[in-house]
Design a protein around this motif. Sequence first.
Motif, PDB file in Angstrom:
ATOM      1  N   ASP A   1       0.982  -1.038   0.189  1.00 58.37           N
ATOM      2  CA  ASP A   1      -0.123  -0.034   0.018  1.00 58.37           C
ATOM      3  C   ASP A   1       0.931   1.387   0.021  1.00 58.37           C
ATOM      4  OD1 ASP A   1      -2.355  -1.590  -0.141  1.00 58.37           O
ATOM      5  OD2 ASP A   1      -3.230  -0.862   1.900  1.00 58.37           O
ATOM      6  N   GLY A   2       2.012   1.323   0.918  1.00 55.59           N
ATOM      7  CA  GLY A   2       2.774   2.449   0.930  1.00 55.59           C
ATOM      8  C   GLY A   2       3.352   2.648  -0.376  1.00 55.59           C
ATOM      9  N   PHE A   3       3.876   1.574  -0.977  1.00 59.92           N
ATOM     10  CA  PHE A   3       4.554   1.886  -2.259  1.00 59.92           C
ATOM     11  C   PHE A   3       3.767   2.268  -3.415  1.00 59.92           C
ATOM     12  CE2 PHE A   3       8.001  -1.119  -0.531  1.00 59.92           C
ATOM     13  CZ  PHE A   3       9.001  -0.183  -0.748  1.00 59.92           C
TER      14      PHE A   3
ATOM     15  N   ALA B   1       4.149   5.537  -5.844  1.00 62.73           N
ATOM     16  CA  ALA B   1       4.125   5.602  -7.282  1.00 62.73           C
ATOM     17  C   ALA B   1       2.844   6.398  -7.760  1.00 62.73           C
ATOM     18  CB  ALA B   1       3.593   4.036  -7.654  1.00 62.73           C
ATOM     19  N   LEU B   2       2.047   6.319  -6.977  1.00 63.28           N
ATOM     20  CA  LEU B   2       0.847   7.593  -7.504  1.00 63.28           C
ATOM     21  C   LEU B   2       1.521   8.934  -7.478  1.00 63.28           C
ATOM     22  CD1 LEU B   2      -2.039   8.128  -8.088  1.00 63.28           C
ATOM     23  CD2 LEU B   2      -2.534   8.327  -5.607  1.00 63.28           C
TER      24      LEU B   2
ATOM     25  N   ALA C   1       4.409  14.886   3.658  1.00 58.24           N
ATOM     26  CA  ALA C   1       3.736  13.576   4.238  1.00 58.24           C
ATOM     27  C   ALA C   1       4.627  12.369   3.381  1.00 58.24           C
ATOM     28  CB  ALA C   1       2.319  13.638   4.161  1.00 58.24           C
ATOM     29  N   VAL C   2       4.586  12.607   2.095  1.00 55.50           N
ATOM     30  CA  VAL C   2       4.933  11.637   1.055  1.00 55.50           C
ATOM     31  C   VAL C   2       6.320  11.352   1.317  1.00 55.50           C
ATOM     32  CG1 VAL C   2       5.416  10.844  -1.258  1.00 55.50           C
ATOM     33  CG2 VAL C   2       3.009  12.177  -0.712  1.00 55.50           C
ATOM     34  N   GLN C   3       7.192  12.205   1.515  1.00 54.60           N
ATOM     35  CA  GLN C   3       8.544  11.920   1.977  1.00 54.60           C
ATOM     36  C   GLN C   3       8.822  11.081   3.227  1.00 54.60           C
ATOM     37  OE1 GLN C   3      11.460  15.023   2.974  1.00 54.60           O
ATOM     38  NE2 GLN C   3      13.027  13.810   1.943  1.00 54.60           N
ATOM     39  N   LEU C   4       7.903  11.446   4.156  1.00 47.04           N
ATOM     40  CA  LEU C   4       7.902  10.723   5.584  1.00 47.04           C
ATOM     41  C   LEU C   4       7.541   9.312   5.398  1.00 47.04           C
ATOM     42  CD1 LEU C   4       8.337  10.652   8.550  1.00 47.04           C
ATOM     43  CD2 LEU C   4       5.828  11.464   8.626  1.00 47.04           C
ATOM     44  N   LEU C   5       6.734   9.054   4.449  1.00 50.36           N
ATOM     45  CA  LEU C   5       6.166   7.749   3.743  1.00 50.36           C
ATOM     46  C   LEU C   5       7.532   6.972   3.308  1.00 50.36           C
ATOM     47  CD1 LEU C   5       4.176   5.303   3.668  1.00 50.36           C
ATOM     48  CD2 LEU C   5       3.347   6.567   1.641  1.00 50.36           C
ATOM     49  N   ALA C   6       7.945   7.592   2.488  1.00 52.15           N
ATOM     50  CA  ALA C   6       9.104   6.969   1.688  1.00 52.15           C
ATOM     51  C   ALA C   6      10.175   6.605   2.851  1.00 52.15           C
ATOM     52  CB  ALA C   6       9.793   8.127   0.670  1.00 52.15           C
TER      53      ALA C   6
ATOM     54  N   GLY D   1      15.128   7.614  -5.750  1.00 55.21           N
ATOM     55  CA  GLY D   1      14.393   8.448  -6.953  1.00 55.21           C
ATOM     56  C   GLY D   1      13.352   9.159  -6.637  1.00 55.21           C
ATOM     57  N   TRP D   2      12.410   8.373  -6.022  1.00 63.21           N
ATOM     58  CA  TRP D   2      11.145   9.126  -5.168  1.00 63.21           C
ATOM     59  C   TRP D   2      11.540  10.340  -4.468  1.00 63.21           C
ATOM     60  CZ3 TRP D   2       8.614   3.601  -4.779  1.00 63.21           C
ATOM     61  CH2 TRP D   2       8.117   3.493  -5.883  1.00 63.21           C
TER      62      TRP D   2
END
Length: 582
Positions: A218-220, A224-225, A238-243, A365-366
Motif C-alpha cells: 500500500d505504501g509503495f 508511485a501515485l 507527508a509523502v517523503q515521510l512515508l518513503a 528516485g522518489w
Amino acid sequence: MTQGSTPGTPSLFNSSRDYCDRTLPKNSIYRLLYEHGDQFFPDEFFADLFATSGRRSVPPRIVATVMVLQRLEGLSDRDAVERFMFDARWKYACGGLEPEYPAFVHTVLVYMRARLRDSETPTRIFDVVLDVARSAGTVGVRRVLDSTPLFDAVATQDTVTLIRSAIRGVLRVCDAAKAEQVRAVLKRDDAYDTPGKPACDWADADAREQLIDALARDGFSVLALFDGEKLDEKLADAVQLLATVLGQDLEEDDDGSFRIARRVARDRVISTVDPETRHGHKTASRSFDGYKGHIAVDPDSEIITATTVTAGNVGDGAVVEELLKDVLVSETDDGQPPADSEAALEVARADQRVAPPNLWSRLAGWVATLSLIAGFGRRPTGLDPEVTLENASTDRPEVYGDAAYGGANVLALLTGAGIRVFTKVQQPVSVAGRFSLADFDIDLAAQTVTCPATITLPLKTRADGTGYATFGKNCAGCPLREQCTTAKAGRTVNLHPKFELLQRFREEQADPEWQRAYRETRPKVERKLAHMVRRKHGGRNARVRGATRIGHDFDLLAAAINLARLAQLGLTRSAGEWVVVH
C-alpha cells in the motif's frame, strides 16, 4: 489585534508592591523583574508582533514575564496563568500589579510563543538577557560545553504503526479528490481512518508477515501515485515521510515479499507524530528517545551564553561552531587568518554535515524527486567566515569540554581559531585487552611504526589522508601475536589524518596543571544543566514537538536561568549602566 500597554504605578494600598518590597530577598528574581522588567521587556520591544488595529492585547511585558517565570518553575500554561492570578510575587514581578488585576486565558501564552516563533527574532528574550549580562561585565571569553537528553513528548512507534500512520498522514493532507485517488490504490481492507495498530493475530508469525507485506505494498502504491507530480509543501512532507519509514525498516525477500529488515537504519525515524525525534545515547549504556539540549556557559559567572537543540543521535561536536559563535575568530590582529584556520574550517564543515536517512535504494528516485519538487532538501550547517570575537577582553579564549568534544576536527577548528583547548581526548582503545595504538612507537618525523615486538615498518598514506602500516607476514610466529591481533592477515595499524594533533592533546592533558584547570572548571556546566532540568515538565521532558519549538523553549528556559543568576549576582543599574554588586 493591537498592542496593549502596561499600566503605570498602581495604588500603593492596593498593590503587591508594598508587601513584596518588605518580604522578598534582595537577590530575588521577582524583585529583579519588578525593578528592571520595563528595561528587559518593554512593551515596545514586542511591537512587531502585533497589528496596528484591533482589540488590545494583554501587555507584552506581563506576558513575557509570565513566560519566563513559567519556564523557571516548570509549569504548564494553565498552571502559569493560575500562578499569576493568585501569587503576589508574580503580580509584583509583572510591575507591582494590584491583587485585583485580571488574569488572562492560557491560550495567550500559546499565541505569544507562536508570534515569537514566526518573527525575525524568535529568541529575543534570551538575547536581551544575555546582552544585559554582557553590559554588566559578567561574560568573559572562557566557555564550558555540554549537552543533556531531552525526552520527547510522543510515543516511540514500531514499524507497523510507523507505516500505517505515514499512509494516514498522506490521506490527512490530501484534498478530497486526491484522497479518492489514494484510496483507489490502497488494497488492504483498511479505511486508514483510525489511529493505532491494525487488527492482526500477533501471535501468528504468518499473519504478521502478511500484514507487513500488505502495508508495504500500500505504501509503495501511494509513492508511485505521486511520483513526478508537483506537490504542495504539506503533501510533499507527508509523502517523503512515508518513503522514509518504508525505506528504513523493510527489505524484499527473493520471492518479492516485504519483511522487516534485520538491521537498524542510520538516523531512523521513530515517530510520525514528531519525525525529528531520534534514538539517542548519552553513554554506551544509557539510551533515550528525543533530543539533545546543548549549552555553552561562562564558567566564571555561570551565565549561559548559547543554546541549541538537536536530534538525540547528533554528536556533541557537531554544534561546537554554533555554541561558540561569540568566541570563534577568523582573523588575527594583522588581518590574516590564523595558521591552519582555513583547513580547520573546511574539516569542521565536512564533519558537521548531517547524513540523510538510510533509505532503501528502491526509494531513492522518489525521495530525490519529491525533495526537488517541494524544495525542502536539507542544507548542511556551514561555518560563518565572518565570525569574530565580540568580547572586549583581550584574554585568549578557552574552551572546556568532555571527550565528546575531543574529536580531531573539533580540535582543529578550535586551535585554528586561536582558542586554548581543555577538552579531553580519548586514549587509543584496547580491544579485548590486546595491544592498543599506544603500545606502538609511531615516529611521524621518520614516518615509521614500530610494534611491541620491535619490528619497524614504513608508514604509508591512503588517498583519504589516513596513515597505515600492515605487518602481515611479520606477525606469523610472533610470540606476542595473541596479545596483538586475531586477524589472519596480521596486525594493521591505522592512523587518523590528524593523528599528530590528537597525540599532542593526549600529551597535554597528562600535565598536572592542565588537569587542575579542567577539574576546577568543567564541572560548572554540569551544575548549570542540573538547574535547567530540575523541573520535570519543560525541563528534562519536552513540552512541545519538533526541534524548532523545543529549541525556542530551551532558549527561553536558559533566559530564565540567566535572570535568576543575575539576580543572585546583584544586577542593578547605576548611572545608566548595568552593574553587578556581588
